[in-house]
Design an enzyme around this catalytic site. Sequence first.
Site, PDB file in Angstrom:
ATOM      1  N   LEU A 104      12.420 106.143 -49.498  1.00 47.07           N
ATOM      2  CA  LEU A 104      12.902 105.896 -50.853  1.00 47.07           C
ATOM      3  C   LEU A 104      13.805 107.035 -51.274  1.00 47.07           C
ATOM      4  O   LEU A 104      13.599 108.194 -50.874  1.00 47.07           O
ATOM      5  CB  LEU A 104      11.726 105.789 -51.841  1.00 47.07           C
ATOM      6  CG  LEU A 104      10.843 104.540 -51.770  1.00 47.07           C
ATOM      7  CD1 LEU A 104       9.729 104.629 -52.798  1.00 47.07           C
ATOM      8  CD2 LEU A 104      11.643 103.264 -51.974  1.00 47.07           C
ATOM      9  N   ASP A 105      14.788 106.725 -52.120  1.00 47.91           N
ATOM     10  CA  ASP A 105      15.657 107.765 -52.665  1.00 47.91           C
ATOM     11  C   ASP A 105      14.847 108.730 -53.527  1.00 47.91           C
ATOM     12  O   ASP A 105      13.765 108.392 -54.017  1.00 47.91           O
ATOM     13  CB  ASP A 105      16.757 107.142 -53.528  1.00 47.91           C
ATOM     14  CG  ASP A 105      17.632 106.186 -52.740  1.00 47.91           C
ATOM     15  OD1 ASP A 105      17.710 106.336 -51.511  1.00 47.91           O
ATOM     16  OD2 ASP A 105      18.232 105.292 -53.371  1.00 47.91           O
ATOM     17  N   ILE A 106      15.400 109.906 -53.760  1.00 43.97           N
ATOM     18  CA  ILE A 106      14.698 110.934 -54.525  1.00 43.97           C
ATOM     19  C   ILE A 106      14.382 110.469 -55.947  1.00 43.97           C
ATOM     20  O   ILE A 106      13.357 110.849 -56.522  1.00 43.97           O
ATOM     21  CB  ILE A 106      15.529 112.243 -54.548  1.00 43.97           C
ATOM     22  CG1 ILE A 106      14.707 113.391 -55.145  1.00 43.97           C
ATOM     23  CG2 ILE A 106      16.854 112.051 -55.286  1.00 43.97           C
ATOM     24  CD1 ILE A 106      15.362 114.752 -54.996  1.00 43.97           C
ATOM     25  N   THR A 108      13.876 107.256 -56.805  1.00 42.50           N
ATOM     26  CA  THR A 108      13.165 105.985 -56.763  1.00 42.50           C
ATOM     27  C   THR A 108      11.676 106.248 -56.592  1.00 42.50           C
ATOM     28  O   THR A 108      11.276 107.125 -55.822  1.00 42.50           O
ATOM     29  CB  THR A 108      13.675 105.101 -55.612  1.00 42.50           C
ATOM     30  OG1 THR A 108      15.069 104.864 -55.795  1.00 42.50           O
ATOM     31  CG2 THR A 108      12.945 103.769 -55.574  1.00 42.50           C
ATOM     32  N   HIS A 187      20.872 102.884 -50.026  1.00 47.84           N
ATOM     33  CA  HIS A 187      20.968 102.607 -51.472  1.00 47.84           C
ATOM     34  C   HIS A 187      21.206 101.121 -51.739  1.00 47.84           C
ATOM     35  O   HIS A 187      21.944 100.757 -52.664  1.00 47.84           O
ATOM     36  CB  HIS A 187      22.101 103.409 -52.115  1.00 47.84           C
ATOM     37  CG  HIS A 187      21.886 104.895 -52.122  1.00 47.84           C
ATOM     38  ND1 HIS A 187      20.653 105.485 -52.264  1.00 47.84           N
ATOM     39  CD2 HIS A 187      22.777 105.918 -52.005  1.00 47.84           C
ATOM     40  CE1 HIS A 187      20.783 106.800 -52.238  1.00 47.84           C
ATOM     41  NE2 HIS A 187      22.064 107.095 -52.073  1.00 47.84           N
TER      42      HIS A 187
END
Length: 234
Positions: A104-106, A108, A187
């Site tokens: 997961l993105d930072i 998210t 993303h």
Amino acid sequence: MASPIRLDKAVSQVTGLSRSDAKRAAKAQRISVNDQVVTDPAVKVQASDSLCLDGVPLLKPGPRYIMLNKPMGYVSATKDPKHPTVLDLIEEPNTGRLHIAGRLDIDTTGLVLLTDDGQWSHKVTSPNHHCAKTYYAQLADKIEATAVAKFAKGIWLNSERRRTRPARLQILFANEARVTIGEGRYHQVKRMFAALGNKVLALHREKIGDISLDEALREGEYRFLSPDEIASVK
């Protein structure tokens, strides 16, 4: 059922010892299996066996499968020079052996799976296994009704050579939606909405395959997966 593994490997998995140190510990009569001292490091042990080192019970040997409720601000990596990682939230031995099945993105939040079972992880992350991921998204602007059909058809992303795979978009409120995708491009959810002229303000992963984020887990908390959850990844 997990296959039996060597004693030295089992001890190494659940302690900070190297395989060589585990062998030496066995030969020094420091390890017991089911309350019996075992000096042969090559003896095979089962996941159900009880291991002790110097009389202290150890975790069960074998692969580990962990569900984490990732907070914002943590990166999905084993090491990062600037930010805390999801492994910093796992208080277990040998976290360095764990890898992330679905990053997961930072910014998210939500469900992250961690394991030291490489084959299981591959089934979660490989697009060929069609392990769907479901997200809750909050958008900056109203979501147009036509977006549902566009997601279902697949969306052209900037600099990509092919459309995304068909995705399911469920509009919950004017600017809130639930999105299910079957792949994991960079993303991807954010870029899909951006391609339609909208911006994701918040993104939270709720589900991977048939594994749903445990509602009892607060942000930063984790638990081990149940046998049914592990087996759900075909």
